[in-house]
Design a protein around this motif. Structure first.
Motif, PDB file in Angstrom:
ATOM      1  N   ASP A   1      37.362  47.542  42.046  1.00 48.63           N
ATOM      2  CA  ASP A   1      36.994  48.668  42.916  1.00 48.63           C
ATOM      3  C   ASP A   1      37.422  48.407  44.355  1.00 48.63           C
ATOM      4  O   ASP A   1      37.716  49.345  45.112  1.00 48.63           O
ATOM      5  CB  ASP A   1      35.484  48.911  42.875  1.00 48.63           C
ATOM      6  CG  ASP A   1      35.016  49.528  41.562  1.00 48.63           C
ATOM      7  OD1 ASP A   1      35.880  49.991  40.773  1.00 48.63           O
ATOM      8  OD2 ASP A   1      33.789  49.544  41.323  1.00 48.63           O
ATOM      9  N   GLY A   2      37.465  47.134  44.731  1.00 47.28           N
ATOM     10  CA  GLY A   2      37.848  46.761  46.092  1.00 47.28           C
ATOM     11  C   GLY A   2      39.348  46.608  46.284  1.00 47.28           C
ATOM     12  O   GLY A   2      39.806  46.205  47.355  1.00 47.28           O
ATOM     13  N   GLY A   3      40.125  46.891  45.241  1.00 45.33           N
ATOM     14  CA  GLY A   3      41.567  46.861  45.370  1.00 45.33           C
ATOM     15  C   GLY A   3      42.226  45.539  45.047  1.00 45.33           C
ATOM     16  O   GLY A   3      43.425  45.355  45.286  1.00 45.33           O
ATOM     17  N   VAL A   4      41.476  44.588  44.475  1.00 45.67           N
ATOM     18  CA  VAL A   4      42.055  43.301  44.083  1.00 45.67           C
ATOM     19  C   VAL A   4      42.696  43.453  42.705  1.00 45.67           C
ATOM     20  O   VAL A   4      42.027  43.782  41.732  1.00 45.67           O
ATOM     21  CB  VAL A   4      40.987  42.187  44.053  1.00 45.67           C
ATOM     22  CG1 VAL A   4      41.598  40.880  43.549  1.00 45.67           C
ATOM     23  CG2 VAL A   4      40.383  41.999  45.437  1.00 45.67           C
ATOM     24  N   THR A   5      43.986  43.192  42.635  1.00 47.17           N
ATOM     25  CA  THR A   5      44.714  43.387  41.377  1.00 47.17           C
ATOM     26  C   THR A   5      45.132  42.073  40.712  1.00 47.17           C
ATOM     27  O   THR A   5      45.766  42.087  39.658  1.00 47.17           O
ATOM     28  CB  THR A   5      45.975  44.232  41.618  1.00 47.17           C
ATOM     29  OG1 THR A   5      46.811  43.566  42.578  1.00 47.17           O
ATOM     30  CG2 THR A   5      45.607  45.620  42.149  1.00 47.17           C
ATOM     31  N   ALA A   6      44.790  40.958  41.302  1.00 43.40           N
ATOM     32  CA  ALA A   6      45.186  39.652  40.772  1.00 43.40           C
ATOM     33  C   ALA A   6      44.651  39.442  39.356  1.00 43.40           C
ATOM     34  O   ALA A   6      43.602  39.982  38.984  1.00 43.40           O
ATOM     35  CB  ALA A   6      44.659  38.541  41.681  1.00 43.40           C
ATOM     36  N   THR A   7      45.368  38.645  38.576  1.00 42.79           N
ATOM     37  CA  THR A   7      44.904  38.286  37.233  1.00 42.79           C
ATOM     38  C   THR A   7      43.539  37.625  37.329  1.00 42.79           C
ATOM     39  O   THR A   7      43.337  36.706  38.124  1.00 42.79           O
ATOM     40  CB  THR A   7      45.892  37.310  36.563  1.00 42.79           C
ATOM     41  OG1 THR A   7      47.155  37.952  36.419  1.00 42.79           O
ATOM     42  CG2 THR A   7      45.373  36.869  35.195  1.00 42.79           C
ATOM     43  N   PHE A   8      42.604  38.080  36.517  1.00 38.49           N
ATOM     44  CA  PHE A   8      41.252  37.519  36.487  1.00 38.49           C
ATOM     45  C   PHE A   8      41.151  36.551  35.319  1.00 38.49           C
ATOM     46  O   PHE A   8      41.468  36.906  34.179  1.00 38.49           O
ATOM     47  CB  PHE A   8      40.216  38.631  36.337  1.00 38.49           C
ATOM     48  CG  PHE A   8      38.777  38.158  36.367  1.00 38.49           C
ATOM     49  CD1 PHE A   8      38.119  38.014  37.576  1.00 38.49           C
ATOM     50  CD2 PHE A   8      38.089  37.877  35.190  1.00 38.49           C
ATOM     51  CE1 PHE A   8      36.795  37.589  37.620  1.00 38.49           C
ATOM     52  CE2 PHE A   8      36.775  37.445  35.219  1.00 38.49           C
ATOM     53  CZ  PHE A   8      36.120  37.303  36.446  1.00 38.49           C
ATOM     54  N   ALA A   9      40.745  35.326  35.605  1.00 31.70           N
ATOM     55  CA  ALA A   9      40.617  34.312  34.561  1.00 31.70           C
ATOM     56  C   ALA A   9      39.250  33.660  34.636  1.00 31.70           C
ATOM     57  O   ALA A   9      38.683  33.482  35.721  1.00 31.70           O
ATOM     58  CB  ALA A   9      41.707  33.248  34.720  1.00 31.70           C
ATOM     59  N   THR A  10      38.720  33.278  33.482  1.00 29.81           N
ATOM     60  CA  THR A  10      37.388  32.693  33.442  1.00 29.81           C
ATOM     61  C   THR A  10      37.268  31.807  32.195  1.00 29.81           C
ATOM     62  O   THR A  10      38.238  31.633  31.460  1.00 29.81           O
ATOM     63  CB  THR A  10      36.314  33.798  33.467  1.00 29.81           C
ATOM     64  OG1 THR A  10      35.007  33.226  33.531  1.00 29.81           O
ATOM     65  CG2 THR A  10      36.409  34.712  32.255  1.00 29.81           C
ATOM     66  N   GLY A  11      36.072  31.234  31.996  1.00 33.31           N
ATOM     67  CA  GLY A  11      35.865  30.304  30.899  1.00 33.31           C
ATOM     68  C   GLY A  11      34.917  30.806  29.839  1.00 33.31           C
ATOM     69  O   GLY A  11      34.584  32.005  29.764  1.00 33.31           O
TER      70      GLY A  11
END
Length: 387
Positions: A248-258
């Motif tokens: 929603d804030g405009g961050v388009t980076a790949t999201f990675a988690t565990g």
């Protein structure tokens, strides 16, 4: 804070005193080493915000024990649940009952790292073996505990496994590592940071409170940084909210988690569009094929749902105790001695524990949200990201 700590110390001391003054062995019925029923506890978040990753291993443990009891063995097993809701302070209170009045012989769990750290000392003093199907903080194996074990690789394996996969797949120049303040979350975030830094990737970090709902400050920092990847150490309840607010804030980076976020509720929490493409790592392979096909069939027949995260690990943890009891070990200390030499083919891997309680195998697997569903891509060393 000082009062809370004092209360926790008193509860810990009370739990240890209760058990040490009770008849050693944790058996029910005739006591000593000649019980007709042995109580084994299961502790974890069964009704809280992250219960989606604890109910499956609880079901797996139930399946293993129900199958064992159905054979009408000389010594039956009673599985007793302790719902900590993932809270260390609640686990501390529950363990006093479990080892004091309930006299469990062994424990499956705790499921999370924070609660594992909180009660590990009591279990050690009380000489009650524990096998966690899912706690991954590396520090748990560094306490010198002789009664503690886990069946999954820790975050010193998971963090590098995920990071190395992403470096190879995405060639990032900058990564922003985020976490909340829970024991597991901080540990995984630290592993991410070390691994990306070692690979020559620029890293920025931020941390927020577990119970926060507004991440606007963190989102602003991430957006200003403009990273290629956002790596989150934490559970899906926080991860879903975070991912939604990042998008929603405009961050388009790949999201990675565990592994703590390996649940469909990450997608529902973030929204299908926001979650698309998210990368999730886990020291677990969730599949209904291959070596796990028969287990998956039996699991679905009993619970009317396919196995989810750590279901098979819960089954393997329970099986370690079952094999100990089948071999004639009916006291806590004898069960623990058996675990030192346990070596059998489990659902997930060859089950064998190192001297510090770690599993002998530490494979990491990668998943991706594709078309609104979580898809297994394969072992981290071999997996390929979807488009």
């Amino acid at each position: 804070m000082s009062g809370a700590r004092l209360g926790r110390v008193l509860v810990l001391a009370t739990a240890a005193s209760l058990v040490l003054s009770a008849c050693a062995g944790g058996t029910s019925s005739s006591g000593g080493g000649d019980a007709s029923t042995i109580k084994i506890g299961f502790m974890g978040d069964l009704t809280g915000e992250n219960s989606g990753i604890v109910i499956p291993p609880n079901n797996g443990a139930k399946l293993a024990i129900d199958e064992y009891n159905a054979k009408s063995p000389k010594v039956k097993i009673e599985l007793k649940d302790y719902d900590s809701q993932g809270k260390p302070e609640q686990a501390t209170s529950l363990i006093a009952t479990a080892v004091g009045s309930d006299k469990i012989a062994a424990l499956i769990g705790p499921a999370f790292s924070g609660e594992s750290k909180a009660i590990g000392g009591v279990l050690e003093q009380s000489k009650i073996p524990s096998v966690s199907p899912s706690a991954t903080n590396p520090g748990l194996a560094k306490n010198g505990w002789k009664y503690w074990h886990r069946v999954v690789a820790n975050d010193d394996d998971q963090g590098p496994g995920i990071a190395e996969f992403l470096v190879k797949a995405k060639s990032p120049k900058k990564v922003f590592v985020l976490s909340d303040d829970q024991e597991y979350s901080v540990g995984l975030a630290e592993a991410f940071t070390k691994s990306f830094t070692a690979a020559g990737v620029a890293v920025e970090t931020d941390k927020f409170a577990k119970d926060a709902s507004d991440y606007s400050s963190t989102v602003a920092k991430v957006k200003s940084s403009n990273p290629d990847i956002v790596a989150f150490g934490g559970y899906y309840a926080q991860g879903g909210r975070l991912l939604k607010q990042l998008r929603d804030g405009g961050v388009t980076a790949t999201f990675a988690t565990g592994d703590g976020s390996l649940d469909a509720q990450l997608i529902t929490g973030a929204g299908t569009a926001a979650a698309e493409g998210a990368v999730i790592g886990c020291p677990c392979a969730i599949t209904t094929e291959g070596d796990q096909k028969d287990f998956a069939t039996r699991y679905k027949a009993k619970f009317n749902v396919d196995p989810a995260i750590y279901a098979s690990e819960g089954y393997d943890a329970a099986t370690a105790y079952i094999k100990a009891i089948e071999a004639g070990n009916t006291t806590s200390e004898k069960i623990n001695e058996f675990l030192k030499t346990a070596d059998f083919k489990g659902i997930t891997k060859q089950m064998k524990f190192k001297e510090n309680g770690e599993p002998d195998s530490n494979a990491i697997f990668v998943y991706q949200v594709v078309g609104g569903k979580i898809k297994l891509l394969g072992p981290a060393a071999e997996a390929k990201l979807g488009s």
